[in-house]
Design an enzyme around this catalytic site. Sequence first.
Site, PDB file in Angstrom:
ATOM      1  N   PRO A 112       5.917   5.421  12.836  1.00  0.00           N
ATOM      2  CA  PRO A 112       7.100   6.244  13.109  1.00  0.00           C
ATOM      3  C   PRO A 112       7.553   7.010  11.871  1.00  0.00           C
ATOM      4  O   PRO A 112       7.501   6.493  10.760  1.00  0.00           O
ATOM      5  CB  PRO A 112       8.159   5.236  13.551  1.00  0.00           C
ATOM      6  CG  PRO A 112       7.660   3.904  13.106  1.00  0.00           C
ATOM      7  CD  PRO A 112       6.174   3.983  13.019  1.00  0.00           C
ATOM      8  N   SER A 120       5.011   9.095   5.557  1.00  0.00           N
ATOM      9  CA  SER A 120       4.771  10.272   4.718  1.00  0.00           C
ATOM     10  C   SER A 120       3.648  10.000   3.718  1.00  0.00           C
ATOM     11  O   SER A 120       2.798  10.864   3.481  1.00  0.00           O
ATOM     12  CB  SER A 120       6.043  10.711   4.008  1.00  0.00           C
ATOM     13  OG  SER A 120       6.577   9.642   3.272  1.00  0.00           O
ATOM     14  N   ALA A 121       3.620   8.790   3.152  1.00  0.00           N
ATOM     15  CA  ALA A 121       2.551   8.468   2.201  1.00  0.00           C
ATOM     16  C   ALA A 121       1.201   8.474   2.914  1.00  0.00           C
ATOM     17  O   ALA A 121       0.206   8.988   2.384  1.00  0.00           O
ATOM     18  CB  ALA A 121       2.796   7.106   1.557  1.00  0.00           C
ATOM     19  N   ASP A 164       4.413   3.698  -2.500  1.00  0.00           N
ATOM     20  CA  ASP A 164       3.955   3.989  -1.134  1.00  0.00           C
ATOM     21  C   ASP A 164       2.561   4.595  -1.136  1.00  0.00           C
ATOM     22  O   ASP A 164       1.690   4.214  -0.342  1.00  0.00           O
ATOM     23  CB  ASP A 164       4.893   5.003  -0.463  1.00  0.00           C
ATOM     24  CG  ASP A 164       6.246   4.422  -0.102  1.00  0.00           C
ATOM     25  OD1 ASP A 164       6.663   3.443  -0.740  1.00  0.00           O
ATOM     26  OD2 ASP A 164       6.881   4.950   0.816  1.00  0.00           O
TER      27      ASP A 164
HETATM   28  C1  MEV Z   1      10.470   4.631   0.268  1.00  0.00           C
HETATM   29  O1  MEV Z   1       9.442   4.221   1.166  1.00  0.00           O
HETATM   30  C2  MEV Z   1      10.502   3.731  -0.941  1.00  0.00           C
HETATM   31  C3  MEV Z   1      11.538   4.116  -1.994  1.00  0.00           C
HETATM   32  O2  MEV Z   1      11.479   3.096  -3.000  1.00  0.00           O
HETATM   33  C4  MEV Z   1      11.248   5.465  -2.619  1.00  0.00           C
HETATM   34  C5  MEV Z   1       9.998   5.460  -3.498  1.00  0.00           C
HETATM   35  O3  MEV Z   1       9.569   4.408  -3.954  1.00  0.00           O
HETATM   36  O4  MEV Z   1       9.498   6.570  -3.764  1.00  0.00           O
HETATM   37  C6  MEV Z   1      12.946   4.137  -1.436  1.00  0.00           C
END
Ligand code: MEV
Length: 337
Positions: A112, A120-121, A164
């Site tokens: 999702p 996104s990653a 990520d």
């Molecule tokens: C987002 O999935 C994780 C965060 O720690 C941002 C990041 O690490 O770039 C909130």
Amino acid sequence: MTVSSAPGKVYLFGEHAVVYGEPAIPCAIERRATISVESRDDDHVRVQASDLSLDGFTVEYTGTTDDRPDVDVPASLVDAAMGYIDAAVEQAREAADAPDAGFDITVESDIPLGAGLGSSAAVTVAGIDAATRELGQPLSTEELADRAYRAEAAVQKGEASRADTFCSAVGGAVRVEGDDCRSIDAPDLPIVVGFDGGAGDTGELVAGVRALKDRYDFAADTIATIGDIVRQGEGFLDPESDSDLDMEARIEEIGRLMDFNHGLLESLGVSSRSLDSMVWAAREAGAHGAKLTGAGGGGCIVALDPTPETLTALRFTPGCEEAFRAELDDDGVRREA
Ligand code: MEV
């Protein structure tokens, strides 16, 4: 046509704090984004995305990256998703020294969007891998993780960690602290995910934590304490560590630390009513521990429970749209075609 896939992830510990150099431990899970890339004769980019999410949360569009797609999710989310694809295309063009390369891109994902499971990653990692291979310039996993990180950082205005993207590129459980990224051994964890059907804006949530940290010393202390939790937690994850606890007792300790971690994330303002109610439903069902995963604001929680109780409780929790068991995925980026 070249096709790559990459996994999503859950954070056992450390999101947000990892942006400020504390360690974090994300684990790849068996939910993937698959990207197909075909070179074009011109320099245009055409993106077609289907099912960027779980049931009832579908993004469908066709057009150049300048067009606004016709979708049933918030425009900011779609803009964010398109931003990651644009940034991935830029990284691939740069890596292959092909600034005018054009692509037809198809995105298929069962992760999702914006829900804390690393959509996104996964899209960025798989996109850069497929596009560079399509241009005849395959990257090593390290280069790929680095370029995916740079793409994410560009979209998140410089405020991103490597966690990520490294996790999605290499798979399995990883430990990230600043630029130090490594795979770690982890036991089979009884991971349960609850999804509220919503999403958070990572850029905004990260900016909110940054503002708190800059304003209040105790917010900065909270971030440092999350780092302490991660350091404590990794000792219980390591099967080689000399603690005399058996695996079940270690998993209980990990769960207890996840509860702490959630409390601290809550105090940093990144939880939500639905995330908190899923966390409480899991705890009341007897989970060893539960916390939000990812940027927060809405989306998913992760709990540890070897019994079916948490899964059942989440399915009956108002505000929980879907609950599922997640297996650790040892594969990172996968070259599908
Ligand atoms: C987002 O999935 C994780 C965060 O720690 C941002 C990041 O690490 O770039 C909130």
